[in-house]
Design a protein around this motif. Sequence first.
Motif, PDB file in Angstrom:
ATOM      1  N   PHE A 149       0.850  -1.185   0.000  1.00  0.00           N
ATOM      2  CA  PHE A 149       0.000   0.000   0.000  1.00  0.00           C
ATOM      3  C   PHE A 149       0.888   1.239   0.000  1.00  0.00           C
ATOM      4  O   PHE A 149       1.742   1.391   0.873  1.00  0.00           O
ATOM      5  N   TYR A 150       0.661   2.136  -0.965  1.00  0.00           N
ATOM      6  CA  TYR A 150       1.499   3.325  -1.106  1.00  0.00           C
ATOM      7  C   TYR A 150       0.691   4.596  -0.873  1.00  0.00           C
ATOM      8  O   TYR A 150      -0.470   4.690  -1.267  1.00  0.00           O
ATOM      9  N   TYR A 151       1.355   5.575  -0.274  1.00  0.00           N
ATOM     10  CA  TYR A 151       0.662   6.843  -0.018  1.00  0.00           C
ATOM     11  C   TYR A 151       0.369   7.577  -1.324  1.00  0.00           C
ATOM     12  O   TYR A 151      -0.658   8.240  -1.471  1.00  0.00           O
ATOM     13  N   SER A 152       1.277   7.449  -2.308  1.00  0.00           N
ATOM     14  CA  SER A 152       1.055   8.121  -3.593  1.00  0.00           C
ATOM     15  C   SER A 152       1.902   7.493  -4.690  1.00  0.00           C
ATOM     16  O   SER A 152       3.118   7.397  -4.560  1.00  0.00           O
ATOM     17  N   GLY A 153       1.240   7.112  -5.769  1.00  0.00           N
ATOM     18  CA  GLY A 153       1.946   6.564  -6.915  1.00  0.00           C
ATOM     19  C   GLY A 153       2.646   7.620  -7.742  1.00  0.00           C
ATOM     20  O   GLY A 153       3.365   7.307  -8.693  1.00  0.00           O
ATOM     21  N   GLU A 154       2.452   8.890  -7.397  1.00  0.00           N
ATOM     22  CA  GLU A 154       3.100   9.975  -8.124  1.00  0.00           C
ATOM     23  C   GLU A 154       4.491  10.280  -7.580  1.00  0.00           C
ATOM     24  O   GLU A 154       5.234  11.061  -8.174  1.00  0.00           O
ATOM     25  N   SER A 155       4.832   9.673  -6.455  1.00  0.00           N
ATOM     26  CA  SER A 155       6.158   9.881  -5.864  1.00  0.00           C
ATOM     27  C   SER A 155       7.196   9.068  -6.623  1.00  0.00           C
ATOM     28  O   SER A 155       7.056   7.854  -6.787  1.00  0.00           O
ATOM     29  N   GLU A 156       8.255   9.727  -7.077  1.00  0.00           N
ATOM     30  CA  GLU A 156       9.300   9.020  -7.809  1.00  0.00           C
ATOM     31  C   GLU A 156      10.033   8.039  -6.896  1.00  0.00           C
ATOM     32  O   GLU A 156      10.448   6.967  -7.322  1.00  0.00           O
ATOM     33  N   PHE A 157      10.163   8.398  -5.639  1.00  0.00           N
ATOM     34  CA  PHE A 157      10.786   7.489  -4.666  1.00  0.00           C
ATOM     35  C   PHE A 157       9.964   6.202  -4.569  1.00  0.00           C
ATOM     36  O   PHE A 157      10.515   5.092  -4.592  1.00  0.00           O
ATOM     37  N   GLU A 175       0.034  -7.683  -4.962  1.00  0.00           N
ATOM     38  CA  GLU A 175      -1.049  -6.771  -5.319  1.00  0.00           C
ATOM     39  C   GLU A 175      -0.769  -5.421  -4.688  1.00  0.00           C
ATOM     40  O   GLU A 175      -0.456  -5.335  -3.496  1.00  0.00           O
ATOM     41  N   MET A 176      -0.865  -4.357  -5.490  1.00  0.00           N
ATOM     42  CA  MET A 176      -0.478  -3.028  -5.031  1.00  0.00           C
ATOM     43  C   MET A 176      -1.666  -2.067  -5.040  1.00  0.00           C
ATOM     44  O   MET A 176      -2.549  -2.168  -5.885  1.00  0.00           O
ATOM     45  N   PHE A 177      -1.642  -1.120  -4.099  1.00  0.00           N
ATOM     46  CA  PHE A 177      -2.712  -0.145  -3.949  1.00  0.00           C
ATOM     47  C   PHE A 177      -2.121   1.254  -3.830  1.00  0.00           C
ATOM     48  O   PHE A 177      -1.158   1.470  -3.089  1.00  0.00           O
ATOM     49  N   ASP A 178      -2.701   2.198  -4.540  1.00  0.00           N
ATOM     50  CA  ASP A 178      -2.271   3.590  -4.496  1.00  0.00           C
ATOM     51  C   ASP A 178      -3.356   4.416  -3.816  1.00  0.00           C
ATOM     52  O   ASP A 178      -4.485   4.524  -4.311  1.00  0.00           O
ATOM     53  N   LEU A 184      -7.089   3.545   4.276  1.00  0.00           N
ATOM     54  CA  LEU A 184      -7.687   2.704   5.314  1.00  0.00           C
ATOM     55  C   LEU A 184      -8.677   1.718   4.706  1.00  0.00           C
ATOM     56  O   LEU A 184      -8.704   0.538   5.077  1.00  0.00           O
ATOM     57  N   SER A 185      -9.484   2.183   3.767  1.00  0.00           N
ATOM     58  CA  SER A 185     -10.453   1.311   3.103  1.00  0.00           C
ATOM     59  C   SER A 185      -9.742   0.185   2.349  1.00  0.00           C
ATOM     60  O   SER A 185     -10.168  -0.979   2.391  1.00  0.00           O
ATOM     61  N   GLN A 186      -8.651   0.521   1.663  1.00  0.00           N
ATOM     62  CA  GLN A 186      -7.884  -0.487   0.921  1.00  0.00           C
ATOM     63  C   GLN A 186      -7.306  -1.537   1.869  1.00  0.00           C
ATOM     64  O   GLN A 186      -7.349  -2.738   1.591  1.00  0.00           O
TER      65      GLN A 186
END
Length: 339
Positions: A29-37, A57-60, A69-71
């Motif tokens: 689970f990632y806080y933001s897929g727009e982060s290059e890091f 399985e990945m979630f943005d 939280l829902s994810q």
Amino acid sequence: MRRVFQLLLSILLIFQIQCVIASDDLYSFYYSGESEFINRFNASLKSYAKAKDIDLEMFDAKNNSSAQLSQIYSSVSSKDPLIINLVDTEQASEIIYHAKSYRNRIVFFNRKPSDDVFKKYDRVWYVGTNSAAAGKYQAELISDYIELTKNVDRNRNGVLDIIILQGEKDHGDTTGRSSEILKQLSDKKVKYKVLSQNFDDWDTQTAFNDVKTLASKVGLKNIDMIIANNDAMAVGAVDFLNTQGYNLGTDSKDKTKYIPVFGVDGIPEAIEYIRQEKMTGTVFADFSALAKASVDIALDDSLDDEVLTRKIWYKITDRKVLIPFVKYSSFKSYFKKYR
């Protein structure tokens, strides 16, 4: 009786198979897929998971804590391990509360929750980098740069006039990196003045605008150095300087129009800028090591720090592991030291 025994044995085997299958599934689970890091980490995670034949399985969350939280809530009932890059570290306790009943192994990555969280649940770990070490290594880069170039005081006022581009307010990496860089500069007897120390939220465009605003107030000739908490903001600073004819790199006809810029993370844009001599240096952790440690801890069955340390090759203390940094610059090669 024999049939009953065979039936029980069959049920046990099925249960064991299901457990094995579950252990080969992993959620991140990632806080933001727009982060290059995050993108760099995710690429390493996918590569390592594929090599180990793990279903990933990945979630943005797109920087939305409620969405994250829902994810997570929809995934904890699977009992599979979770790798979580938190949108809001304050929500870690709530996540733990829901995961405890299913006994999920949880690895928090990059954004560390409070130490209290680790006391509430024995199946939670943290994998990240040492924020203070990033500031320390940045200071070493700067010290080396000053020693090699001898001309960083561009306006000859006797002090190093610096801009610090900070990440999110109250973020551990922001606090650790900013405070340590200033401490290290003081320890190295570098006289400095902080021209600004704004929160640019790790964002390239925000940093671009921040440097633009300050430059209009004090003038580029009165800025000696720019130090960013991450590479994305350092890139934003360089992009603005380019619009003013500064830091044009190897093709520049006027080498005096250069303000050293330092970052953290080693993202591709920053590495390329350093190679082009538009940016000065960065420090970064090995993304493949970060991904490997996260996966190996998540999928293991041990709860013991020493056992896990031997397995992942990085020291784990109180269920926390910090991957060391490496320095990279346009003016000096550091790699032989770290081989």
